[in-house]
Write a protein that holds these residues in place. Structure first.
Motif, short mmCIF file in Angstrom:
data_model
loop_
_atom_site.label_atom_id
_atom_site.label_comp_id
_atom_site.label_asym_id
_atom_site.label_seq_id
_atom_site.Cartn_x
_atom_site.Cartn_y
_atom_site.Cartn_z
N SER A 280 1.09 -1.20 0.39
CA SER A 280 0.12 -0.15 -0.30
C SER A 280 0.99 1.55 -0.15
O SER A 280 2.20 0.94 0.48
CB SER A 280 -1.24 -0.36 1.09
OG SER A 280 0.78 0.27 1.98
N ALA A 281 -0.03 1.97 -0.30
CA ALA A 281 1.01 3.65 -0.47
C ALA A 281 1.39 3.98 1.00
O ALA A 281 2.74 4.72 0.76
CB ALA A 281 -0.19 4.61 -0.57
N CYS A 282 1.03 3.72 2.18
CA CYS A 282 1.52 3.76 3.59
C CYS A 282 2.61 3.14 3.68
O CYS A 282 3.02 2.97 5.28
CB CYS A 282 0.10 3.62 5.01
SG CYS A 282 -0.93 4.97 4.18
N GLN A 283 2.60 1.82 4.01
CA GLN A 283 3.61 0.42 3.91
C GLN A 283 4.89 0.49 3.53
O GLN A 283 5.29 1.68 2.02
CB GLN A 283 2.87 -1.06 3.33
CG GLN A 283 2.02 -1.57 4.18
CD GLN A 283 1.88 -2.82 3.24
OE1 GLN A 283 1.92 -2.79 2.00
NE2 GLN A 283 1.45 -3.58 4.03
N VAL A 284 6.27 0.26 4.22
CA VAL A 284 7.67 0.31 3.51
C VAL A 284 7.42 -0.66 2.38
O VAL A 284 7.51 -1.93 2.36
CB VAL A 284 8.48 0.63 4.49
CG1 VAL A 284 10.21 -0.09 3.73
CG2 VAL A 284 8.45 1.37 5.66
N LEU A 285 8.39 -0.11 1.50
CA LEU A 285 8.78 -1.49 0.15
C LEU A 285 9.70 -1.92 0.78
O LEU A 285 11.05 -2.25 1.76
CB LEU A 285 9.95 -0.57 -0.47
CG LEU A 285 9.85 -1.36 -2.02
CD1 LEU A 285 8.17 -1.45 -2.89
CD2 LEU A 285 11.00 -0.27 -2.84
N ALA A 286 9.33 -4.09 0.62
CA ALA A 286 10.05 -4.66 1.48
C ALA A 286 11.48 -4.44 0.50
O ALA A 286 11.47 -4.88 -0.79
CB ALA A 286 9.66 -5.99 1.19
N GLU A 287 12.47 -5.43 1.50
CA GLU A 287 13.57 -5.22 0.42
C GLU A 287 13.66 -6.14 -0.40
O GLU A 287 14.67 -5.82 -1.43
CB GLU A 287 14.35 -6.12 1.79
CG GLU A 287 16.03 -5.46 1.55
CD GLU A 287 16.81 -6.90 2.52
OE1 GLU A 287 17.85 -7.50 2.52
OE2 GLU A 287 16.42 -6.40 3.75
N GLN A 288 13.26 -7.66 -0.19
CA GLN A 288 12.96 -8.01 -1.57
C GLN A 288 12.22 -7.90 -2.85
O GLN A 288 12.87 -8.23 -4.47
CB GLN A 288 13.00 -9.74 -1.63
CG GLN A 288 10.91 -9.50 -1.44
CD GLN A 288 11.54 -9.47 0.10
OE1 GLN A 288 11.62 -8.85 0.82
NE2 GLN A 288 9.44 -9.65 0.53
#
Length: 371
Positions: free
Chosen positions: A76-84
């Motif tokens: 979502s727009a509020c989540q941190v992009l996952a490292e992978q």
């Protein structure tokens, strides 16, 4: 999972930080300047002005809405992009940049790029739209692959491609090579260098030479390195110094072209090319093209055959097919929608034209080349 497997999946923290900065920017959670500062840790701190321009232009690209939609499904727009997901996200961002005219509108700039198989930089570059200036690509090692519509080219060390502002620029690392190390230069063709652009043409607005001599190749490399080192300042004197270095580079390249391969360029043809470019999806005729250039139909036909190797309508067709290739690879538009947007009378006729140029149907092309 073994320790070795964990290490193999570890992503460079700078890549993750850059991807997350862009992710926050495109969803409106940070400004371009703050995001650029983080991204410059991965690229070059001296290129912050370019990165800011890149980010601002990103929102104007045709594929931006689809990029947002695609990544909204996984985060979502509020989540941190996952490292992978960092490397794939950076490749997707680079892939939608079709129009760079605002970024390079006043500069003569150069940069080195290294594309390693599987890395975040291993992206597919596609610039189908009118560009702000001429573009030069110099392969230093490895191999690059260019889709020129009329043909395909795999480059090796010493290959130099030159793209006019109206040319279709579509390139990536060649599949048979594990890397592609090249330099690109973008410059304005003023009257000091216009006579140095008479290179052998391999497709519409795309020109090619090969520097076989190792000594001459080192000379070209030295000039390109000097141009890269001059950085990206928009100070007028710095821009002029870079322009002089570009002239030096083109003079060296021009020396490698035999007189039998040099071509003069008629300004009336450029008027015709610009007219087609600006009316690409309209119902053009050879009469309207000749009228725009201020010449007769036989004369414009002769000009296209002499300088482009194809007729005016064939040149236009190549431009439209180039755009179709880009839409098929970088958008989710249906073939019927692409047919309509490009001004074809019906989908069957479009598919027939597309297959004539690419050897496959639009659906087959999307399935084959979409990774």
């Amino acid at each position: 999972m073994t320790e070795q497997t964990v290490n193999q999946q570890t992503v460079d923290p700078r890549i993750v930080a850059a991807a997350r900065s862009i992710h926050r920017y495109i969803y409106g959670h940070t400004g371009a300047e703050l995001a650029a500062a983080s991204i410059s840790e991965l690229t070059d701190k001296k290129a912050v002005p370019y990165i800011v321009s890149f980010l601002r232009e990103l929102r104007k690209q045709p594929g931006f809405s689809e990029l947002l939609e695609r990544w909204s499904r996984s985060t979502s727009a509020c989540q941190v992009l996952a490292e992978q997901d960092a490397q794939k996200f950076l490749r997707d961002v680079s892939g939608i940049m079709e129009n760079d005219r605002e970024i390079f509108s006043h500069l003569n700039v150069a940069c080195h790029e290294q594309r390693e198989a599987g890395s975040w930089s291993d992206n597919h570059t596609c610039r189908p739209q009118l560009k702000s200036g001429w573009t030069l690509h110099f392969t230093r090692s490895g191999s690059g692959h260019y889709n020129c519509i009329r043909n395909r080219l795999n480059t090796g060390p010493g290959d130099i491609l030159l793209f006019s502002p109206t040319a279709y620029l579509d390139c990536r690392r060649a599949e048979q090579s594990d890397h592609w190390d090249y330099s690109w230069v973008q410059f304005q063709a003023d009257n000091r260098v216009s006579d140095l652009l008479s290179w052998p043409e391999v497709a519409s607005g795309i020109f090619h030479i090969k520097i076989e001599d190792e000594h001459e190749r080192r000379r070209i490399t030295t000039i390109v390195n000097e141009l890269v080192a001059l950085e990206w300042s928009d100070d007028l004197d710095e821009v002029r110094i870079r322009a002089a270095t570009v002239e030096h580079l083109l003079l060296r390249c021009s020396q490698q072209i035999g007189p039998e391969n040099k071509r003069e360029f008629d300004p009336r043809l450029q008027t015709a090319l610009d007219f087609i470019e600006n009316n690409l999806f309209s119902d053009l005729t050879i009469v309207s093209i000749a009228g725009a250039a201020g010449v007769s139909v036989p004369w414009i036909t002769q000009l296209f055959k002499k300088y482009c190797g194809v007729t005016a309508m064939q040149w236009r067709e190549e431009k439209r097919i180039a755009l179709a290739c880009n839409y098929l690879l970088h958008s989710q538009k249906r073939v019927s929608q692409i047919t309509h947007e490009l001004g074809y009378v019906n989908q069957m006729y479009f598919a027939r034209c597309f297959k004539k140029h690419t050897g496959m149907s639009p659906s087959e092309y999307r399935k084959t080349h979409l990774h």
